[in-house]
Write a protein that holds these residues in place. Structure first.
Motif, mmCIF file in Angstrom:
data_model
loop_
_atom_site.group_PDB
_atom_site.id
_atom_site.type_symbol
_atom_site.label_atom_id
_atom_site.label_comp_id
_atom_site.label_asym_id
_atom_site.label_seq_id
_atom_site.Cartn_x
_atom_site.Cartn_y
_atom_site.Cartn_z
ATOM 1 N N LEU A 44 0.840 -1.195 0.000
ATOM 2 C CA LEU A 44 0.000 0.000 0.000
ATOM 3 C C LEU A 44 0.878 1.250 0.000
ATOM 4 O O LEU A 44 1.712 1.441 0.885
ATOM 5 N N VAL A 45 0.705 2.092 -1.004
ATOM 6 C CA VAL A 45 1.467 3.343 -1.110
ATOM 7 C C VAL A 45 0.787 4.385 -0.226
ATOM 8 O O VAL A 45 -0.369 4.753 -0.448
ATOM 9 N N VAL A 46 1.510 4.855 0.789
ATOM 10 C CA VAL A 46 0.959 5.809 1.750
ATOM 11 C C VAL A 46 1.673 7.149 1.593
ATOM 12 O O VAL A 46 2.847 7.275 1.967
ATOM 13 N N PRO A 47 1.025 8.171 1.026
ATOM 14 C CA PRO A 47 1.666 9.485 0.864
ATOM 15 C C PRO A 47 1.995 10.124 2.208
ATOM 16 O O PRO A 47 1.501 9.708 3.263
ATOM 17 N N ARG A 48 2.799 11.172 2.180
ATOM 18 C CA ARG A 48 3.260 11.812 3.417
ATOM 19 C C ARG A 48 2.109 12.445 4.195
ATOM 20 O O ARG A 48 2.203 12.605 5.421
ATOM 21 N N ASN A 49 1.017 12.817 3.520
ATOM 22 C CA ASN A 49 -0.113 13.451 4.208
ATOM 23 C C ASN A 49 -1.196 12.442 4.591
ATOM 24 O O ASN A 49 -2.338 12.819 4.857
ATOM 25 N N ALA A 50 -0.839 11.165 4.611
ATOM 26 C CA ALA A 50 -1.811 10.125 4.942
ATOM 27 C C ALA A 50 -1.360 9.317 6.152
ATOM 28 O O ALA A 50 -0.161 9.155 6.400
ATOM 29 N N ARG A 51 -2.340 8.809 6.893
ATOM 30 C CA ARG A 51 -2.089 7.924 8.025
ATOM 31 C C ARG A 51 -3.032 6.738 7.879
ATOM 32 O O ARG A 51 -4.232 6.917 7.614
ATOM 33 N N VAL A 52 -2.513 5.529 8.083
ATOM 34 C CA VAL A 52 -3.299 4.317 7.861
ATOM 35 C C VAL A 52 -3.229 3.442 9.095
ATOM 36 O O VAL A 52 -2.151 3.251 9.682
ATOM 37 N N ALA A 53 -4.387 2.893 9.488
ATOM 38 C CA ALA A 53 -4.448 1.973 10.627
ATOM 39 C C ALA A 53 -5.321 0.783 10.241
ATOM 40 O O ALA A 53 -6.271 0.927 9.450
ATOM 41 N N PRO A 54 -5.013 -0.396 10.776
ATOM 42 C CA PRO A 54 -5.884 -1.546 10.490
ATOM 43 C C PRO A 54 -7.329 -1.281 10.900
ATOM 44 O O PRO A 54 -8.265 -1.664 10.195
ATOM 45 N N TYR A 55 -7.509 -0.611 12.054
ATOM 46 C CA TYR A 55 -8.856 -0.364 12.533
ATOM 47 C C TYR A 55 -8.890 0.929 13.335
ATOM 48 O O TYR A 55 -8.002 1.208 14.146
ATOM 49 N N LEU A 56 -9.925 1.725 13.104
ATOM 50 C CA LEU A 56 -10.211 2.909 13.900
ATOM 51 C C LEU A 56 -11.706 2.955 14.142
ATOM 52 O O LEU A 56 -12.482 2.877 13.191
ATOM 53 N N PRO A 57 -12.149 3.077 15.382
ATOM 54 C CA PRO A 57 -13.596 3.161 15.620
ATOM 55 C C PRO A 57 -14.155 4.468 15.091
ATOM 56 O O PRO A 57 -13.509 5.521 15.183
ATOM 57 N N TYR A 58 -15.348 4.396 14.531
ATOM 58 C CA TYR A 58 -15.967 5.593 13.970
ATOM 59 C C TYR A 58 -16.071 6.711 15.005
ATOM 60 O O TYR A 58 -15.859 7.876 14.693
ATOM 61 N N HIS A 59 -16.424 6.335 16.242
ATOM 62 C CA HIS A 59 -16.657 7.379 17.244
ATOM 63 C C HIS A 59 -15.371 8.129 17.592
ATOM 64 O O HIS A 59 -15.425 9.234 18.137
ATOM 65 N N ALA A 60 -14.203 7.559 17.257
ATOM 66 C CA ALA A 60 -12.933 8.237 17.531
ATOM 67 C C ALA A 60 -12.551 9.183 16.400
ATOM 68 O O ALA A 60 -12.106 10.309 16.651
ATOM 69 N N VAL A 61 -12.730 8.748 15.161
ATOM 70 C CA VAL A 61 -12.218 9.537 14.040
ATOM 71 C C VAL A 61 -13.232 10.533 13.483
ATOM 72 O O VAL A 61 -12.863 11.629 13.034
ATOM 73 N N LEU A 62 -14.515 10.220 13.517
ATOM 74 C CA LEU A 62 -15.490 11.084 12.852
ATOM 75 C C LEU A 62 -15.605 12.483 13.464
ATOM 76 O O LEU A 62 -15.867 13.443 12.714
ATOM 77 N N PRO A 63 -15.432 12.662 14.764
ATOM 78 C CA PRO A 63 -15.469 14.041 15.282
ATOM 79 C C PRO A 63 -14.407 14.956 14.678
ATOM 80 O O PRO A 63 -14.529 16.186 14.739
ATOM 81 N N HIS A 64 -13.357 14.375 14.069
ATOM 82 C CA HIS A 64 -12.281 15.168 13.464
ATOM 83 C C HIS A 64 -12.433 15.279 11.942
ATOM 84 O O HIS A 64 -11.684 16.041 11.320
ATOM 85 N N ALA A 65 -13.373 14.529 11.351
ATOM 86 C CA ALA A 65 -13.448 14.431 9.892
ATOM 87 C C ALA A 65 -14.266 15.557 9.276
ATOM 88 O O ALA A 65 -15.277 15.985 9.832
ATOM 89 N N ASP A 66 -13.823 16.017 8.103
ATOM 90 C CA ASP A 66 -14.569 16.999 7.323
ATOM 91 C C ASP A 66 -15.354 16.339 6.202
ATOM 92 O O ASP A 66 -16.346 16.894 5.729
ATOM 93 N N VAL A 67 -14.921 15.177 5.766
ATOM 94 C CA VAL A 67 -15.641 14.399 4.756
ATOM 95 C C VAL A 67 -15.224 12.944 4.927
ATOM 96 O O VAL A 67 -14.098 12.655 5.344
ATOM 97 N N MET A 68 -16.145 12.040 4.630
ATOM 98 C CA MET A 68 -15.842 10.615 4.700
ATOM 99 C C MET A 68 -16.035 10.008 3.315
ATOM 100 O O MET A 68 -17.080 10.194 2.684
ATOM 101 N N VAL A 69 -15.025 9.286 2.856
ATOM 102 C CA VAL A 69 -15.092 8.553 1.598
ATOM 103 C C VAL A 69 -15.376 7.094 1.951
ATOM 104 O O VAL A 69 -14.634 6.477 2.719
ATOM 105 N N SER A 70 -16.455 6.540 1.397
ATOM 106 C CA SER A 70 -16.909 5.224 1.823
ATOM 107 C C SER A 70 -17.489 4.462 0.645
ATOM 108 O O SER A 70 -17.878 5.040 -0.363
#
Length: 438
Positions: free
Chosen positions: A318-344
């Protein structure tokens, strides 16, 4: 926040779900809430999900035979489902090979659990794709509970002249011409579905069911005594004359779970703009469908791109650019309060979670009900429907920029957030249980 809850001294409940995590997850906070309020709850689902069930305090019971499949191994277990048979619509394949065949084994398992107590003092709550009560509701011999409550975890699949049929992703039209269109399309789709409907009748006959089943997609919401749609009206097409036993109950809030943030989590908390991308809980065998194209599309943007892989390890390829962070799992309730848009990819659980947080969406998905979900988000003005499960990086870049740059999408997502907040899901479930016993 749970409100307005009334609890009987002793009420026996059975909750049931097919062994797919996306179907189980909305039931878990309800299960936990019912157990905390003193209900005697037995949960019937796949063996692979035992840990999640028991964490709610419920008593676990496994499904039987082919009904007890591993939802993470669908292609290996049900190769016909992934076979591009041109004679079956892609979502008809789901009914034919996944949802209908387990009915006899679901029926057997449910009867065994019902026999563990007094059925007359028992209420069954099941998600809409668990059909193990259909045989007794259609006249098969066996134990019948005092009440059956269907918890609708999908879009409303009920047919009628108000809307085009499920699987035909057209916006609603209740004009005279539109209702004529809808009537014709519903008739056409049901004719196409006839071979699958005959298979349903065959599976029900094995159980001793005596009454003819309704059209399969109608039966999801019509057969239960009460159907609670785990969503909000603003994300569902309006219908005139909805049966009185069908109502909306909002979406249960996800209970806080222990979350150990990755070492880069501070980047998320400090970022001025975050784009969150996920392919959901199941469709993670090929990250080239959505995750990789999104990382590539936004590699030169000023946004921090956060990707989660549905619990799978991050592949070295997986090619991960410098402005990206990848995790096997993140709960929605942790990340969504910080998100401006979700791609799904349009999994309904993730869509509900995003909109409950006021986060607009960019959606690309072609399997199960995902095109129908994306069409509803588009209709509600809360995101962009890409109309494909394999969008290009260029398409994704344009869509994300449009959602970020136009308040229209954020405003509609915030409108839906307020709608979710107005519902007391557990209170609605408890009220349905109590009504079943009076």
């Amino acid at each position: 926040m749970w409100q307005g809850v009334i609890v009987r001294d002793v009420t026996r409940l059975i909750m049931a779900s097919i062994p797919l995590l996306g179907h189980l997850l909305p039931l878990l906070p309800i299960s936990r809430g019912l157990v905390e309020r003193g209900y005697d709850l037995t949960f019937l689902t796949g063996s692979a999900l035992r840990g999640q069930v028991e964490a709610t305090g419920a008593r676990f019971r496994p499904l039987k035979g082919t009904a007890d499949f591993d939802g993470t191994r669908i292609p290996e277990t049900f190769p016909e489902f992934t076979d591009p048979d041109p004679s079956l619509h892609r979502r008809d394949r789901g009914a034919r090979y996944l949802w209908i065949p387990p009915i006899p084994q679901q029926h057997t398992a449910m009867q065994e659990v019902l026999a563990e107590g007094d059925p007359a003092e028992t209420v069954v709550l099941h998600e809409g794709f668990f059909h193990g009560l259909w045989p007794v509701l259609l006249g098969a011999e066996g134990l019948r509970p005092a009440g059956v409550v269907c918890l609708g975890v999908s879009v409303l699949t009920l047919s009628g002249d108000d809307t085009a049929p499920y699987t035909v992703t057209l916006p609603p039209d209740d004009s005279v011409a539109g209702r004529a269109r809808n009537h014709e399309l519903n008739s056409e789709v049901q004719r196409r579905f006839a071979p699958v409907q005959r298979h349903l009748e065959t599976c029900l006959a094995v159980t001793g069911a005596k009454k003819k089943a309704p059209y399969y997609w109608d039966a999801h919401s019509l057969l239960a005594d009460t159907t609670l749609l785990l969503g909000v009206p603003g994300l569902e097409y309006p219908r005139r004359g909805l049966p009185a036993h069908i109502s909306f109950a909002g979406r249960p809030p996800v209970a806080d779970r222990a979350f150990t943030p990755p070492d880069w989590w501070g980047d998320v908390e400090q970022a001025s703009r975050v784009v969150f991308v996920t392919q959901g809980t199941v469709n993670n065998s090929d990250f080239g469908e959505l995750v990789s194209p999104t990382l590539e599309a936004l590699a030169d943007s000023d946004a921090l791109v956060v990707a989660t892989l549905g619990g799978r390890p991050v592949p070295g390829s997986l090619v991960v650019p410098r402005n990206a962070r990848v995790a096997p799992y993140l709960p929605y309730h942790a990340v969504l309060p910080h998100a401006d848009v979700m791609v799904s990819n349009g999994g309904l659980g993730g869509v509900h979670a995003a909109l409950a947080h006021g986060v607009p969406l960019v959606l690309g998905g072609e399997t199960e009900d995902k095109p129908d979900v994306a069409a509803r988000v588009d209709w509600a003005g809360a995101g962009i429907n890409l109309h494909t499960g394999t969008p290009t990086s260029s398409t994704l870049e344009k869509a994300v920029k449009k959602v970020l740059g136009d308040r229209y999408f954020r405003d509609n997502a915030l409108r839906l957030k307020a709608e979710y907040a107005a519902y007391d899901t557990l209170g609605s479930v408890v009220l349905s249980i109590e009504r079943s016993l009076h």
